[in-house]
Design a protein around this motif. Structure first.
Motif, mmCIF file in Angstrom:
data_model
loop_
_atom_site.group_PDB
_atom_site.id
_atom_site.type_symbol
_atom_site.label_atom_id
_atom_site.label_comp_id
_atom_site.label_asym_id
_atom_site.label_seq_id
_atom_site.Cartn_x
_atom_site.Cartn_y
_atom_site.Cartn_z
ATOM 1 N N THR A 85 46.665 48.170 43.277
ATOM 2 C CA THR A 85 46.728 46.800 43.773
ATOM 3 C C THR A 85 45.778 45.893 42.998
ATOM 4 O O THR A 85 46.125 44.760 42.660
ATOM 5 C CB THR A 85 46.397 46.751 45.273
ATOM 6 O OG1 THR A 85 47.273 47.641 45.973
ATOM 7 C CG2 THR A 85 46.558 45.346 45.826
ATOM 8 N N ILE A 86 44.588 46.383 42.701
ATOM 9 C CA ILE A 86 43.630 45.598 41.914
ATOM 10 C C ILE A 86 44.198 45.296 40.532
ATOM 11 O O ILE A 86 44.107 44.161 40.053
ATOM 12 C CB ILE A 86 42.272 46.325 41.806
ATOM 13 C CG1 ILE A 86 41.559 46.299 43.160
ATOM 14 C CG2 ILE A 86 41.387 45.696 40.729
ATOM 15 C CD1 ILE A 86 40.297 47.140 43.211
ATOM 16 N N VAL A 87 44.799 46.286 39.902
ATOM 17 C CA VAL A 87 45.376 46.083 38.562
ATOM 18 C C VAL A 87 46.504 45.048 38.622
ATOM 19 O O VAL A 87 46.550 44.122 37.804
ATOM 20 C CB VAL A 87 45.874 47.425 37.974
ATOM 21 C CG1 VAL A 87 46.683 47.204 36.704
ATOM 22 C CG2 VAL A 87 44.696 48.356 37.707
ATOM 23 N N VAL A 88 47.398 45.184 39.584
ATOM 24 C CA VAL A 88 48.508 44.239 39.719
ATOM 25 C C VAL A 88 47.986 42.831 40.007
ATOM 26 O O VAL A 88 48.437 41.851 39.402
ATOM 27 C CB VAL A 88 49.497 44.699 40.818
ATOM 28 C CG1 VAL A 88 50.517 43.615 41.144
ATOM 29 C CG2 VAL A 88 50.193 45.973 40.389
ATOM 30 N N ALA A 89 47.020 42.721 40.900
ATOM 31 C CA ALA A 89 46.462 41.413 41.247
ATOM 32 C C ALA A 89 45.756 40.775 40.056
ATOM 33 O O ALA A 89 45.824 39.559 39.863
ATOM 34 C CB ALA A 89 45.501 41.552 42.425
ATOM 35 N N LYS A 97 38.357 36.098 42.916
ATOM 36 C CA LYS A 97 39.363 35.408 42.088
ATOM 37 C C LYS A 97 40.755 35.974 42.315
ATOM 38 O O LYS A 97 41.737 35.235 42.290
ATOM 39 C CB LYS A 97 39.012 35.532 40.602
ATOM 40 C CG LYS A 97 37.907 34.631 40.152
ATOM 41 C CD LYS A 97 37.690 34.798 38.660
ATOM 42 C CE LYS A 97 36.563 33.940 38.165
ATOM 43 N NZ LYS A 97 36.342 34.129 36.728
ATOM 44 N N ILE A 98 40.841 37.287 42.507
ATOM 45 C CA ILE A 98 42.152 37.923 42.646
ATOM 46 C C ILE A 98 42.506 38.202 44.110
ATOM 47 O O ILE A 98 43.459 38.922 44.391
ATOM 48 C CB ILE A 98 42.239 39.218 41.813
ATOM 49 C CG1 ILE A 98 41.262 40.272 42.318
ATOM 50 C CG2 ILE A 98 42.038 38.926 40.341
ATOM 51 C CD1 ILE A 98 41.467 41.650 41.712
ATOM 52 N N SER A 99 41.765 37.607 45.032
ATOM 53 C CA SER A 99 41.963 37.927 46.453
ATOM 54 C C SER A 99 43.368 37.595 46.943
ATOM 55 O O SER A 99 43.928 38.324 47.773
ATOM 56 C CB SER A 99 40.921 37.234 47.313
ATOM 57 O OG SER A 99 41.039 35.831 47.219
ATOM 58 N N TYR A 100 43.964 36.513 46.458
ATOM 59 C CA TYR A 100 45.330 36.203 46.884
ATOM 60 C C TYR A 100 46.286 37.302 46.436
ATOM 61 O O TYR A 100 47.154 37.735 47.198
ATOM 62 C CB TYR A 100 45.804 34.852 46.346
ATOM 63 C CG TYR A 100 47.229 34.573 46.756
ATOM 64 C CD1 TYR A 100 47.514 34.163 48.056
ATOM 65 C CD2 TYR A 100 48.282 34.769 45.873
ATOM 66 C CE1 TYR A 100 48.816 33.940 48.456
ATOM 67 C CE2 TYR A 100 49.589 34.561 46.268
ATOM 68 C CZ TYR A 100 49.848 34.143 47.559
ATOM 69 O OH TYR A 100 51.141 33.943 47.952
ATOM 70 N N GLY A 101 46.123 37.767 45.206
ATOM 71 C CA GLY A 101 46.967 38.853 44.710
ATOM 72 C C GLY A 101 46.756 40.142 45.489
ATOM 73 O O GLY A 101 47.706 40.882 45.746
ATOM 74 N N TYR A 124 46.468 41.236 36.821
ATOM 75 C CA TYR A 124 47.495 40.736 35.903
ATOM 76 C C TYR A 124 48.193 39.503 36.476
ATOM 77 O O TYR A 124 48.512 38.567 35.746
ATOM 78 C CB TYR A 124 48.517 41.824 35.569
ATOM 79 C CG TYR A 124 48.043 42.738 34.467
ATOM 80 C CD1 TYR A 124 48.121 42.351 33.141
ATOM 81 C CD2 TYR A 124 47.485 43.975 34.760
ATOM 82 C CE1 TYR A 124 47.671 43.174 32.126
ATOM 83 C CE2 TYR A 124 47.035 44.809 33.759
ATOM 84 C CZ TYR A 124 47.134 44.406 32.436
ATOM 85 O OH TYR A 124 46.685 45.219 31.441
ATOM 86 N N SER A 125 48.427 39.503 37.772
ATOM 87 C CA SER A 125 49.043 38.344 38.406
ATOM 88 C C SER A 125 48.163 37.115 38.245
ATOM 89 O O SER A 125 48.662 36.029 37.943
ATOM 90 C CB SER A 125 49.282 38.625 39.889
ATOM 91 O OG SER A 125 49.752 37.480 40.541
ATOM 92 N N ALA A 184 48.688 39.533 48.615
ATOM 93 C CA ALA A 184 50.130 39.409 48.413
ATOM 94 C C ALA A 184 50.795 40.715 47.990
ATOM 95 O O ALA A 184 51.948 40.964 48.356
ATOM 96 C CB ALA A 184 50.417 38.333 47.370
ATOM 97 N N TYR A 185 50.094 41.548 47.250
ATOM 98 C CA TYR A 185 50.710 42.733 46.662
ATOM 99 C C TYR A 185 50.329 44.048 47.320
ATOM 100 O O TYR A 185 50.862 45.092 46.954
ATOM 101 C CB TYR A 185 50.369 42.818 45.170
ATOM 102 C CG TYR A 185 50.869 41.640 44.370
ATOM 103 C CD1 TYR A 185 52.218 41.355 44.269
ATOM 104 C CD2 TYR A 185 49.977 40.803 43.721
ATOM 105 C CE1 TYR A 185 52.674 40.274 43.540
ATOM 106 C CE2 TYR A 185 50.419 39.711 42.983
ATOM 107 C CZ TYR A 185 51.773 39.459 42.899
ATOM 108 O OH TYR A 185 52.216 38.381 42.174
#
Length: 83
Positions: free
Chosen positions: A59-63, A13-17, A65-66, A20-21
């Motif tokens: 990166t996981i945390v940022v993704a 689910k958060i792979s794009y984030g 939240y994104s 990207a981040y």
């Protein structure tokens, strides 16, 4: 579902984030650790791997939240506009 399956679904689910981040999070991690004295000009293997793990977690945390606050809103809007 088992824990590994749930983990992989959540990472999907958060792979794009993650994509990207990752560079920004890695650079921020290095800058912060350098500024607090954890890193210096000569990086040991332990420091190198520590930075990689810390940056990956960041990166996981940022993704996450994104996805929650930005991407999911856009995806919901897209679904509403196409229906």
């Amino acid at each position: 579902k088992d824990k590994i399956t749930k983990l992989l679904i959540n990472l999907g689910k958060i792979s794009y984030g993650l994509y990207a981040y990752h560079a920004t999070c890695l650079m921020r991690t290095v800058l912060v650790l350098f500024s607090i004295g954890f890193l210096d000009a000569s990086v040991s293997p332990l420091e190198f791997y520590s930075v990689a793990v810390i940056a990956f977690i960041f990166t996981i945390v940022v993704a996450k939240y994104s996805y929650k606050y930005i991407e999911s809103k856009i995806l919901n809007l897209k679904d509403k506009l196409h229906n």
